[in-house]
Motif scaffolding. Sequence first.
Motif, mmCIF file in Angstrom:
data_model
loop_
_atom_site.group_PDB
_atom_site.id
_atom_site.type_symbol
_atom_site.label_atom_id
_atom_site.label_comp_id
_atom_site.label_asym_id
_atom_site.label_seq_id
_atom_site.Cartn_x
_atom_site.Cartn_y
_atom_site.Cartn_z
ATOM 1 N N LEU A 1 0.852 -1.180 0.000
ATOM 2 C CA LEU A 1 0.000 0.000 0.000
ATOM 3 C C LEU A 1 0.895 1.240 0.000
ATOM 4 O O LEU A 1 1.502 1.579 1.008
ATOM 5 N N GLY A 2 0.998 1.861 -1.154
ATOM 6 C CA GLY A 2 1.908 2.989 -1.322
ATOM 7 C C GLY A 2 3.075 2.653 -2.225
ATOM 8 O O GLY A 2 3.803 3.537 -2.663
ATOM 9 N N GLU B 1 0.168 2.436 -5.493
ATOM 10 C CA GLU B 1 0.589 3.675 -4.855
ATOM 11 C C GLU B 1 -0.642 4.424 -4.346
ATOM 12 O O GLU B 1 -1.777 4.074 -4.664
ATOM 13 N N SER B 2 -0.396 5.472 -3.579
ATOM 14 C CA SER B 2 -1.511 6.191 -2.944
ATOM 15 C C SER B 2 -2.530 6.666 -3.966
ATOM 16 O O SER B 2 -3.750 6.571 -3.740
ATOM 17 N N ARG B 3 -2.076 7.169 -5.107
ATOM 18 C CA ARG B 3 -3.004 7.659 -6.120
ATOM 19 C C ARG B 3 -3.874 6.537 -6.666
ATOM 20 O O ARG B 3 -5.053 6.748 -6.981
ATOM 21 N N LEU C 1 -4.753 3.783 -4.951
ATOM 22 C CA LEU C 1 -5.693 3.397 -3.895
ATOM 23 C C LEU C 1 -6.872 4.369 -3.847
ATOM 24 O O LEU C 1 -8.035 3.951 -3.722
ATOM 25 N N ILE C 2 -6.580 5.665 -3.950
ATOM 26 C CA ILE C 2 -7.648 6.668 -3.884
ATOM 27 C C ILE C 2 -8.550 6.571 -5.110
ATOM 28 O O ILE C 2 -9.784 6.654 -5.002
ATOM 29 N N ILE D 1 -9.024 3.851 3.085
ATOM 30 C CA ILE D 1 -7.729 4.187 2.475
ATOM 31 C C ILE D 1 -6.662 3.937 3.538
ATOM 32 O O ILE D 1 -6.378 4.794 4.373
ATOM 33 N N GLU E 1 -2.795 2.467 4.971
ATOM 34 C CA GLU E 1 -1.366 2.505 4.680
ATOM 35 C C GLU E 1 -0.749 1.220 5.200
ATOM 36 O O GLU E 1 -1.366 0.492 5.981
#
Length: 561
Positions: free
Chosen positions: A25-26, A401-403, A405-406, A424, A426
């Motif tokens: 995650l990330g 990556e974070s984008r 996941l969002i 969301i 981490e």
Amino acid sequence: MAASSLKNPPAQQGNALRVIPLGGLGDIGRNMTALEYKGQLLLIDCGVLFPEENHPGVDLILPGFGVIEDRLDDVVGVVLTHGHEDHIGGVPYLLRQRTDIPLIGSKLTLALVSEKFREHQIRGVVKREVTDLERITVGHFDLEFIAVNHSIPDALAVAVRTPAGLLLHTGDFKMDQLPLDDRITDVRSLARLGEEGVDLFLVDSTNAEVPGFTTPERDIAPALERVFSRSKQRVIVACFASHVHRVQQVMDAAAEHGRKVVYVGRSMVRNMGVARDLGYLKVPENTLIDMRDIDKHRPQDVVIISTGSQGEPLSALSRMANREHQVISLKPGDTVVLASSMIPGNENAIYRVINGLTKLGAKVVHKGNAMVHVSGHASAGELLFCYNIVKPRNVMPVHGESRHLIANADLAVATGVPRERTIIAEDGSVVDLQNGRARIVGKVDASYIFVDGSTVGNITESALTDRRILGEEGFISIVTVVNTHTSTITSGPDIHARGFVEGEHVFDSLRPLVVEALENALQEGIDDPYRLQQAVRRRTGKWVNDTHRRRPMIIPVVIQA
């Protein structure tokens, strides 16, 4: 979890299913998730992340399974969704600590990870082979496996039933309707689980930003055909060493054009041997030859399938680009096909290899100028379709990556999942599923574990910072001998540097400044070598900054005579 590793999450409630992502995650890599119920742990995947340029000297990065090291006796099994390195590469490092943790996965996945145990000399591993639609019980966990399509055969999603609720983990997947192996994602089972009621849906996010549906694997065949038809010399195809479907297409094209195939790269040779032995790779008769025999055939009769599509410095393709490969020397007119995507963070390394290949006269074909790669991950259209048929109560995007996941969470919301029920998380987030609701309730330490040669976990961020400084700014060493009884300098300072400004007289102006700093300190009665070294470091640092605007590592050595 271990008290020493927690950042004060609340105690687990009696009927809660706890979900803790320990990697993935990330980042694109080191995928691993821990599930806990009634004191037992079930792990899903245990992969690696490959280092970037800001990780000098690091070979691999492992998930944050240090958080469960003192609870390995509570682990009832490790479910492996498929055989890619970012999902199985960390397993040997986990099993070094407890070799009898049961591994659960498909035939090909277990065969690929077994090869790693031979390399690591790990014996006594317990393996449990499963197939799609099979349902087994492991400790408190009721597991059901669902076929999913991916860029490697035998991939599985897993449904985990406990009294706390039903969790569904997709693994990596896409919904190719015309897969090379005719094994499509089992939409019927996904819909059936949706009817039963999925309480928490963990969904692959890698392509969540990509609209529409992922292009079918077989659609790269025309591009490969053009490469083979136009190339008058050798064709070198670089791809992931576990991409059996891609290798199969190259193998078929080679056979159609009467070319022999050579595997280059240890992992490629190993993995394709396993895939062939198990029947997942069909090798046409009299097509495969040994690398040692490559010069026995004309260049126009040879295809090389190689590792190194991500620009890895020690890979076969990088060695070819740098003229360092012990057998294969590229010639003008050779064609190199990069049949893979660029993993985020690898762009610079890949373009360096492309430039090196081009300088040698090779024609480089890649995703940017031909359709020689399609993704193994579901795009937004496929994810929307899954949300609509599964109708989950809670969603937790994973793998990205974070984008990513969002973006994946936004897709879930678009299909009717309440925003407050999209998690969301981490790496290290502690998520509890209880009474049909999933919430983040705390945090554990799931930071990187670095592998450097045979060293695991002892490489700190501070050590990496030192390595970066050495690599980027160089170092200066100043050796001086002092007599603290007479408060005099008896030898030196001798100044040496590497990776800093070159020149015979560079340090002429520094020596008297170091002498002055030491003499002042000695006259003040300082006789501790450490404090004297600090005086040298401060004066040298100021000189370097004022004179050269650099930040090298400064290593002062003061020896008492």
